[in-house]
Write an enzyme that holds these catalytic residues in place. Structure first.
Site, PDB file in Angstrom:
ATOM      1  N   MET A   1      -0.750   7.801   2.512  1.00  0.00           N
ATOM      2  CA  MET A   1      -1.182   8.676   2.070  1.00  0.00           C
ATOM      3  C   MET A   1      -2.939   9.229   2.289  1.00  0.00           C
ATOM      4  O   MET A   1      -3.591   8.784   1.989  1.00  0.00           O
ATOM      5  CB  MET A   1      -1.712   8.551   0.314  1.00  0.00           C
TER       6      MET A   1
ATOM      7  N   GLN B   1       2.488   1.628  -3.340  1.00  0.00           N
ATOM      8  CA  GLN B   1       1.747   2.414  -4.273  1.00  0.00           C
ATOM      9  C   GLN B   1       0.694   3.488  -4.137  1.00  0.00           C
ATOM     10  O   GLN B   1       0.590   4.637  -4.877  1.00  0.00           O
ATOM     11  CB  GLN B   1      -0.118   1.725  -4.311  1.00  0.00           C
ATOM     12  N   GLU B   2       1.169   4.375  -2.945  1.00  0.00           N
ATOM     13  CA  GLU B   2       0.837   5.439  -1.907  1.00  0.00           C
ATOM     14  C   GLU B   2       1.964   6.496  -2.467  1.00  0.00           C
ATOM     15  O   GLU B   2       1.357   7.754  -2.997  1.00  0.00           O
ATOM     16  CB  GLU B   2      -0.116   5.447  -0.829  1.00  0.00           C
ATOM     17  N   SER B   3       3.036   6.261  -1.935  1.00  0.00           N
ATOM     18  CA  SER B   3       4.464   6.958  -2.146  1.00  0.00           C
ATOM     19  C   SER B   3       5.239   6.947  -2.701  1.00  0.00           C
ATOM     20  O   SER B   3       5.753   7.510  -2.580  1.00  0.00           O
ATOM     21  CB  SER B   3       3.931   7.738  -0.376  1.00  0.00           C
TER      22      SER B   3
ATOM     23  N   ILE C   1       0.606  -0.747   0.278  1.00  0.00           N
ATOM     24  CA  ILE C   1      -0.234   0.327  -0.051  1.00  0.00           C
ATOM     25  C   ILE C   1       1.254   1.314  -0.375  1.00  0.00           C
ATOM     26  O   ILE C   1       0.766   2.270  -1.137  1.00  0.00           O
ATOM     27  CB  ILE C   1      -0.918   0.135   0.991  1.00  0.00           C
TER      28      ILE C   1
END
Ligand code: BLG
Length: 463
Positions: free
Chosen positions: A310, A291-293, A288
């Site tokens: 995020m 994917q977010e940052s 996660i």
């Protein structure tokens, strides 16, 4: 009357009578290894389906090198099938009978980015080259040596493909030869590894039975492989195991490898601590976060959402996060929020879909996800299946659809990509961190799978 001749059962009859299909393979990420759910790998999954079709149990044995695999296959009490990314060759057809093809691969010369790049066979001269002992690549080099007698190379039976790639990546050898599928799968671990050129034509991988066996099992294998080709099973497996580069692109793949080495170690501890508290797989949280940052704690999206995981301002507040840019707080808050939205999902949504739904809710909000489930019901689709609901989510950005939902407009395409990417990263992270190595290695010391051959994996609970 005595002496009536009883016919010897065929190989297929024997397998069915025993109720066991004994298969020999190699322990490597492209064939067979242990992951979070136990046994896995491209060959494993394919051969497991074959055993299921036959209605028998599957028993996997692994060989340390390819020569040993053919030796075992030839033994009267040995395994009956080899499934290990094998290609047929002149030498091998004397040892085994090969099936119909199931995967096309190209042998590729691999070099280290920044070093001199050979572009043709002659460029191999004077280089430090290592390949797997008994491999088709060793055979290719032996053939080349007749043309270029000064060609030198080493054959090793103490390594696997991943070791060869690592040695190129770290500069211990100049070149190696691997098949294109193996590179596609491993590119995400080795940032410096590049293709120099394709050596020779595309070849077909096939399963093999011993040369002395009758054709009963082989015919069954061929029928099964043809079917798997037609019904899309093979394509799905190829996508899952060898599709990283297709999804991430080559640049994305080695960028990920770089971030895996340079960024993840800084946050691995936080992911693990939060994972323990929340009782979730740390690699899912890490996926996660990527994917977010891309594991950068200070990013801000166009919409003002911030930090490694995020979080919106509202979510941050609700999770007790005072500083969204603090990676530790962001991970703690993100993990807590993920588990919260997961717990709020309808009980009728079961794993593994439940995890994908929770990811979607993390990204688009539980309300909009509920709307997509309602749309699915209206279309007579299954609101508890991610495959169905993900078809509905993009409709939330089209007025004809969102005007009839409770929560209205949402950028419904985003969670679909979000979940697909996280699943890909999660798979990669799982392969990179073998469960049996967890806890035994220094913090931040990531491992590539397939190299620890002896220890049985601890089975991590299915997600
Ligand atoms: C999510 C929130 C949800 C929220 C949805 O937005 O943020 N999740 C988190 O804060 C962890 O709580 O649901 S709601 O509270 O029910 O409304 C919807 O508002 C975040 C998303 C938004 C997204 N990233 C985590 O996935 C994001 O930043 N999108 C914009 C990308 S860009 O600016 O276009 O590049």
């Amino acid at each position: 009357m005595l002496g009536a001749c009883v016919e010897k059962p065929s190989t297929l009859e024997r397998v069915k009578e025993d109720g066991v299909l004994r298969v020999i393979t190699r322990n490597s990420p492209a064939t067979y290894f242990q992951d979070r759910n136990g046994e896995t790998g491209f060959e494993y999954e394919l051969v497991k389906r074959f055993a299921d079709d036959l209605g028998v149990k599957l028993e996997i044995e692994t060989a340390d090198n390819i020569d040993e695999m053919f030796n075992q296959l030839g033994k009267p009490s040995g395994p009956v099938l080899a499934a290990a990314g094998l290609v047929s060759s002149e030498k091998r057809v004397t040892q085994a009978k090969f099936s119909h093809p199931y995967l096309e691969v190209t042998p590729q010369v691999i070099y280290r980015n920044g070093r001199s790049r050979p572009t043709q066979a002659k460029g191999l001269l004077g280089k430090k080259i290592m390949v797997l002992k008994g491999s088709s690549h060793a055979e290719q080099l032996a053939t080349l040596k007749r043309q270029f007698p000064t060609l030198e190379y080493e054959e090793s039976d103490a390594v696997e493909v991943v070791d060869l790639l690592r040695m190129v990546d770290e500069g211990q050898i100049d070149l190696t030869l691997v098949d294109s599928n193996e590179l596609a799968m491993n590119q995400v671990y080795f940032p410096n590894v590049r293709v120099a050129f394709d050596l020779g034509d595309t070849r077909d991988q096939r399963w093999a039975v011993a040369a002395g066996e009758d054709n009963s099992l082989l015919n069954e294998v061929n029928e099964f492989l043809d079917k798997a080709q037609k019904n899309g099973t093979l394509q799905r497996l190829k996508d899952r195991y060898y599709g990283h580069v297709d999804v991430l692109g080559y640049v994305g793949a080695y960028t990920f490898a770089q971030h895996l080495q340079q960024r993840l170690p800084k946050y691995e501890k936080h992911f693990k601590v939060s994972a323990k508290v929340e009782e979730v797989d740390w690699r899912l949280l890490a996926a996660i976060g990527y994917q977010e940052s891309m594991w950068q704690p200070e990013v801000t999206s166009k919409t003002g959402v911030r930090g490694l995981m995020m979080l919106t301002q509202r979510t941050a507040q609700a999770m007790g996060v005072s500083n969204r840019l603090d990676p530790k707080q962001s991970i703690t808050g993100g993990a807590k929020y993920f588990m919260l939205v997961k717990a709020q999902l309808d009980d009728s949504i079961k794993e593994p879909d439940r995890t994908w739904f929770a990811l979607a809710a993390y990204n688009v909000g539980s309300g909009h996800l509920e709307d997509a489930r309602t749309l699915a019901k209206r279309e007579k689709l299954n609101p508890n299946k991610w495959l169905d609901v993900k078809k509905m989510l993009p409709r939330l950005s089209q007025k004809q659809w969102f005007s009839k939902t409770k929560y209205g407009y949402a950028r419904g395409g985003e969670p679909v990509h979000f979940v697909a990417n996280i699943r890909r990263y999660y798979d990669i992270l799982t392969w990179v961190t073998q469960p049996q190595l967890e806890g035994q290695v220094a913090e931040g010391n990531l491992h590539v799978p397939g190299v620890n051959k002896d220890k049985p994996a601890e089975q991590s609970p299915p997600m």
